[in-house]
Scaffold this motif. Structure first.
Motif, PDB file in Angstrom:
ATOM      1  N   LYS A  51       3.427  26.601  34.583  1.00 14.10           N
ATOM      2  CA  LYS A  51       3.192  27.960  35.054  1.00 14.10           C
ATOM      3  C   LYS A  51       2.879  28.925  33.904  1.00 14.10           C
ATOM      4  CE  LYS A  51       6.158  27.383  39.119  1.00 14.10           C
ATOM      5  NZ  LYS A  51       7.355  27.884  39.852  1.00 14.10           N
ATOM      6  N   TYR A  52       2.911  28.434  32.667  1.00 11.18           N
ATOM      7  CA  TYR A  52       2.639  29.274  31.502  1.00 11.18           C
ATOM      8  C   TYR A  52       1.123  29.371  31.273  1.00 11.18           C
ATOM      9  CZ  TYR A  52       7.593  28.671  30.142  1.00 11.18           C
ATOM     10  OH  TYR A  52       8.974  28.657  30.111  1.00 11.18           O
ATOM     11  N   PRO A  53       0.671  30.333  30.467  1.00  8.42           N
ATOM     12  CA  PRO A  53      -0.743  30.356  30.082  1.00  8.42           C
ATOM     13  C   PRO A  53      -1.127  29.045  29.393  1.00  8.42           C
ATOM     14  CG  PRO A  53       0.344  32.395  29.448  1.00  8.42           C
ATOM     15  CD  PRO A  53       1.422  31.461  29.890  1.00  8.42           C
ATOM     16  N   THR A  54      -2.343  28.611  29.600  1.00 11.60           N
ATOM     17  CA  THR A  54      -2.761  27.315  29.061  1.00 11.60           C
ATOM     18  C   THR A  54      -3.044  27.389  27.557  1.00 11.60           C
ATOM     19  OG1 THR A  54      -5.098  27.743  29.589  1.00 11.60           O
ATOM     20  CG2 THR A  54      -3.747  26.619  31.261  1.00 11.60           C
ATOM     21  N   MET A  55      -3.053  26.233  26.915  1.00 13.77           N
ATOM     22  CA  MET A  55      -3.260  26.159  25.470  1.00 13.77           C
ATOM     23  C   MET A  55      -4.629  26.709  25.084  1.00 13.77           C
ATOM     24  SD  MET A  55      -2.900  22.876  22.907  1.00 13.77           S
ATOM     25  CE  MET A  55      -4.602  22.334  23.029  1.00 13.77           C
ATOM     26  N   LEU A  56      -4.682  27.409  23.972  1.00 12.98           N
ATOM     27  CA  LEU A  56      -5.916  28.010  23.487  1.00 12.98           C
ATOM     28  C   LEU A  56      -6.608  27.108  22.466  1.00 12.98           C
ATOM     29  CD1 LEU A  56      -4.734  31.695  22.997  1.00 12.98           C
ATOM     30  CD2 LEU A  56      -5.957  30.712  24.947  1.00 12.98           C
ATOM     31  N   THR A  57      -7.934  27.199  22.456  1.00 20.46           N
ATOM     32  CA  THR A  57      -8.734  26.402  21.528  1.00 20.46           C
ATOM     33  C   THR A  57      -9.809  27.279  20.905  1.00 20.46           C
ATOM     34  OG1 THR A  57      -8.409  24.416  22.892  1.00 20.46           O
ATOM     35  CG2 THR A  57     -10.202  24.367  21.282  1.00 20.46           C
ATOM     36  N   ALA A  58      -9.961  27.195  19.600  1.00 24.92           N
ATOM     37  CA  ALA A  58     -11.013  27.930  18.895  1.00 24.92           C
ATOM     38  C   ALA A  58     -12.307  27.129  18.947  1.00 24.92           C
ATOM     39  CB  ALA A  58     -10.601  28.172  17.446  1.00 24.92           C
ATOM     40  N   LYS A  59     -13.366  27.795  19.392  1.00 24.46           N
ATOM     41  CA  LYS A  59     -14.682  27.159  19.453  1.00 24.46           C
ATOM     42  C   LYS A  59     -15.719  28.175  19.020  1.00 24.46           C
ATOM     43  CE  LYS A  59     -17.777  24.524  22.455  1.00 24.46           C
ATOM     44  NZ  LYS A  59     -17.979  23.980  23.827  1.00 24.46           N
ATOM     45  N   GLY A  60     -16.374  27.894  17.907  1.00 22.17           N
ATOM     46  CA  GLY A  60     -17.283  28.885  17.345  1.00 22.17           C
ATOM     47  C   GLY A  60     -16.501  30.114  16.929  1.00 22.17           C
ATOM     48  N   THR A  61     -16.919  31.275  17.400  1.00 20.63           N
ATOM     49  CA  THR A  61     -16.190  32.511  17.100  1.00 20.63           C
ATOM     50  C   THR A  61     -15.251  32.905  18.229  1.00 20.63           C
ATOM     51  OG1 THR A  61     -17.949  33.880  18.062  1.00 20.63           O
ATOM     52  CG2 THR A  61     -18.097  33.375  15.691  1.00 20.63           C
ATOM     53  N   GLN A  62     -15.211  32.091  19.276  1.00 21.06           N
ATOM     54  CA  GLN A  62     -14.419  32.428  20.449  1.00 21.06           C
ATOM     55  C   GLN A  62     -13.123  31.625  20.519  1.00 21.06           C
ATOM     56  OE1 GLN A  62     -17.046  31.782  23.822  1.00 21.06           O
ATOM     57  NE2 GLN A  62     -17.924  33.827  23.633  1.00 21.06           N
ATOM     58  N   ILE A  63     -12.197  32.157  21.319  1.00 14.40           N
ATOM     59  CA  ILE A  63     -10.956  31.449  21.628  1.00 14.40           C
ATOM     60  C   ILE A  63     -10.941  31.234  23.134  1.00 14.40           C
ATOM     61  CG2 ILE A  63      -8.435  31.589  21.633  1.00 14.40           C
ATOM     62  CD1 ILE A  63      -8.694  33.249  19.064  1.00 14.40           C
ATOM     63  N   GLY A 240     -13.128  28.095   3.258  1.00 14.51           N
ATOM     64  CA  GLY A 240     -12.485  28.187   4.563  1.00 14.51           C
ATOM     65  C   GLY A 240     -11.914  26.864   5.029  1.00 14.51           C
ATOM     66  N   VAL A 241     -10.781  26.924   5.692  1.00 18.90           N
ATOM     67  CA  VAL A 241     -10.111  25.719   6.176  1.00 18.90           C
ATOM     68  C   VAL A 241     -10.988  25.006   7.193  1.00 18.90           C
ATOM     69  CG1 VAL A 241      -8.123  24.843   7.475  1.00 18.90           C
ATOM     70  CG2 VAL A 241      -7.806  26.631   5.759  1.00 18.90           C
ATOM     71  N   LYS A 242     -11.238  23.750   6.965  1.00 18.43           N
ATOM     72  CA  LYS A 242     -12.002  22.927   7.896  1.00 18.43           C
ATOM     73  C   LYS A 242     -11.011  22.119   8.718  1.00 18.43           C
ATOM     74  CE  LYS A 242     -15.801  24.408   6.009  1.00 18.43           C
ATOM     75  NZ  LYS A 242     -16.644  25.399   6.703  1.00 18.43           N
ATOM     76  N   ASN A 243     -10.631  22.666   9.831  1.00 15.46           N
ATOM     77  CA  ASN A 243      -9.621  22.006  10.649  1.00 15.46           C
ATOM     78  C   ASN A 243      -9.819  22.397  12.096  1.00 15.46           C
ATOM     79  OD1 ASN A 243      -6.749  22.019  11.994  1.00 15.46           O
ATOM     80  ND2 ASN A 243      -6.626  20.594  10.279  1.00 15.46           N
ATOM     81  N   ASP A 244      -9.603  21.464  12.986  1.00 21.41           N
ATOM     82  CA  ASP A 244      -9.760  21.769  14.400  1.00 21.41           C
ATOM     83  C   ASP A 244      -8.740  22.797  14.857  1.00 21.41           C
ATOM     84  OD1 ASP A 244     -11.849  20.034  14.674  1.00 21.41           O
ATOM     85  OD2 ASP A 244     -10.605  18.345  15.300  1.00 21.41           O
ATOM     86  N   ASN A 245      -9.203  23.712  15.674  1.00 27.21           N
ATOM     87  CA  ASN A 245      -8.351  24.690  16.355  1.00 27.21           C
ATOM     88  C   ASN A 245      -7.581  25.612  15.421  1.00 27.21           C
ATOM     89  OD1 ASN A 245      -7.712  25.863  18.759  1.00 27.21           O
ATOM     90  ND2 ASN A 245      -5.971  24.539  19.202  1.00 27.21           N
ATOM     91  N   THR A 246      -8.314  26.263  14.532  1.00 31.85           N
ATOM     92  CA  THR A 246      -7.729  27.294  13.679  1.00 31.85           C
ATOM     93  C   THR A 246      -8.528  28.587  13.827  1.00 31.85           C
ATOM     94  OG1 THR A 246      -9.050  26.540  11.776  1.00 31.85           O
ATOM     95  CG2 THR A 246      -6.789  25.733  11.944  1.00 31.85           C
ATOM     96  N   ALA A 247      -7.821  29.699  13.789  1.00 35.47           N
ATOM     97  CA  ALA A 247      -8.438  31.020  13.739  1.00 35.47           C
ATOM     98  C   ALA A 247      -7.920  31.704  12.483  1.00 35.47           C
ATOM     99  CB  ALA A 247      -8.094  31.827  14.989  1.00 35.47           C
ATOM    100  N   PHE A 248      -8.535  32.810  12.123  1.00 31.03           N
ATOM    101  CA  PHE A 248      -8.190  33.465  10.868  1.00 31.03           C
ATOM    102  C   PHE A 248      -7.775  34.909  11.123  1.00 31.03           C
ATOM    103  CE2 PHE A 248     -11.176  30.077  10.105  1.00 31.03           C
ATOM    104  CZ  PHE A 248     -10.504  29.329   9.148  1.00 31.03           C
TER     105      PHE A 248
END
Length: 350
Positions: A51-63, A240-248
């Protein structure tokens, strides 16, 4: 003999009255005392996470959320949990008031000192906050609140701890990530404000902490700060960190008069989140004069820029002591800054 009996009776009655008073006080403070009782040292977060908000994923400049929809995080930074408890405000009602202001996220600063001094900090505070947030459709940014150099521990704002900051940060994130790895509304902000190191040094630190979180099995969004008190995004150009699912993250206050110039080169290339911003208007006095600003000169211009580029933000702070404060002392009323944040979030109570 009668005198002795009388004295004995007086002592017994006094003891009964004292016991009754103690019981009554404990009864009134029952809810508060319960909050100090650890919920249990279980290995993993337990909650109705479906029932919680779903997991977020960074893709391009969007989340994006699990449905592929863009999510722009907006909310406030709440007080550090232990300090809030000492003010007798660490309870579900306080956080419900926060959620009622609107927005979809809160940022929770975690003091390394308080965490070190309380073996049950994670269960006592963070477990509850994540639960309350999830039940109110909010994300929780867990901010490891170090400000300084994680390699050598230098910095005027570094806590007085014997542990090496980088090593202790790794230990912290191992425990936190392992516990919350299956909790979709949790976001990890690995280090509040790096200061006093080169770009390459910070990159090595950031990647090592990201590695700790991923090795624990946590796949949630990770927020990575930048050198110079989380303001200089220049390190992203080549390091810049090259890693899946990171924002800055970036922190912006009125003294950063060239903030638009600094941000313009990165908003179209990286997923950015402003995890600290705010100003202190003329209705309150502040110790840090760099925070002085107004709605017209700073607030409106900055928020329009964020809206134009769909950049999420966290306002500082839902507090009456941390500068810039959204409330006057005792949470009696909103400051001008607090009123502006409330307008931006669209108070759910209105």
């Amino acid at each position: 003999m009668k005198k002795q009996i009388k004295v004995t009776l007086i002592v017994i009655v006094a003891a009964i009255i004292a016991a009754a008073i103690i019981w009554y006080v404990m009864y009134l403070r029952g809810k508060e005392q319960d909050l100090l009782t650890p919920v249990g040292t279980r290995a993993e977060f337990i909650g109705d996470t479906d029932k919680y908000p779903t997991m977020l994923t960074a893709k391009g400049t969007q989340i994006l959320n699990a449905d592929g929809e863009q999510v722009v995080l907006k909310g406030v930074m709440v007080p550090e949990s232990r300090s809030l408890y000492e003010e007798k405000k660490f309870n579900e009602d306080f956080y419900k008031d926060v959620f009622a202001k609107g927005g979809n996220a809160i940022r929770v600063p975690i003091s390394p000192v308080e965490y070190k001094n309380d073996d049950y900090y994670m269960w006592r505070y963070l477990d509850r906050i994540v639960t309350w947030a999830g039940e109110n459709d909010n994300y929780v940014i867990l901010d490891w609140d170090y400000t300084g150099n994680p390699i050598d521990g230098s910095g005027d704002e570094m806590p007085d701890l014997d542990e090496n900051p980088l090593d202790y940060s790794a230990e912290f994130w191992k425990n936190i990530a392992d516990y919350f790895k299956n909790t979709p509304n949790v976001i990890f902000e690995i280090y509040n404000e790096p200061v006093g190191m080169s770009d390459s040094e910070w990159k090595r630190c950031a990647e090592s902490l990201i590695g700790v979180i991923r090795d624990a099995g946590a796949k949630q969004l990770i927020i990575v700060g930048s050198p110079d008190y989380c303001y200089d995004l220049g390190w992203l150009d080549e390091l810049g960190v090259k890693n899946d699912n990171t924002a800055f993250s970036v922190h912006v206050y009125p003294d950063k008069v060239f903030w638009q110039k600094f941000l313009s080169g990165y908003v179209t290339s990286y997923p950015l989140i402003v995890t600290e911003w705010g100003y202190a208007d003329d209705d309150i006095e502040v110790k840090n004069e760099k925070l002085k600003g107004t709605r017209n000169v700073f607030g409106i211009k900055f928020t329009r820029y964020l809206e134009k580029h769909d950049i999420g933000w966290i306002a500082v702070g839902y507090d009456d002591t941390v500068e810039p404060s959204m409330f006057t002392k005792g949470y009696k009323k909103l400051t001008k800054w607090g009123e502006y944040v409330t307008e931006l979030l669209g108070d759910k109570e209105e």
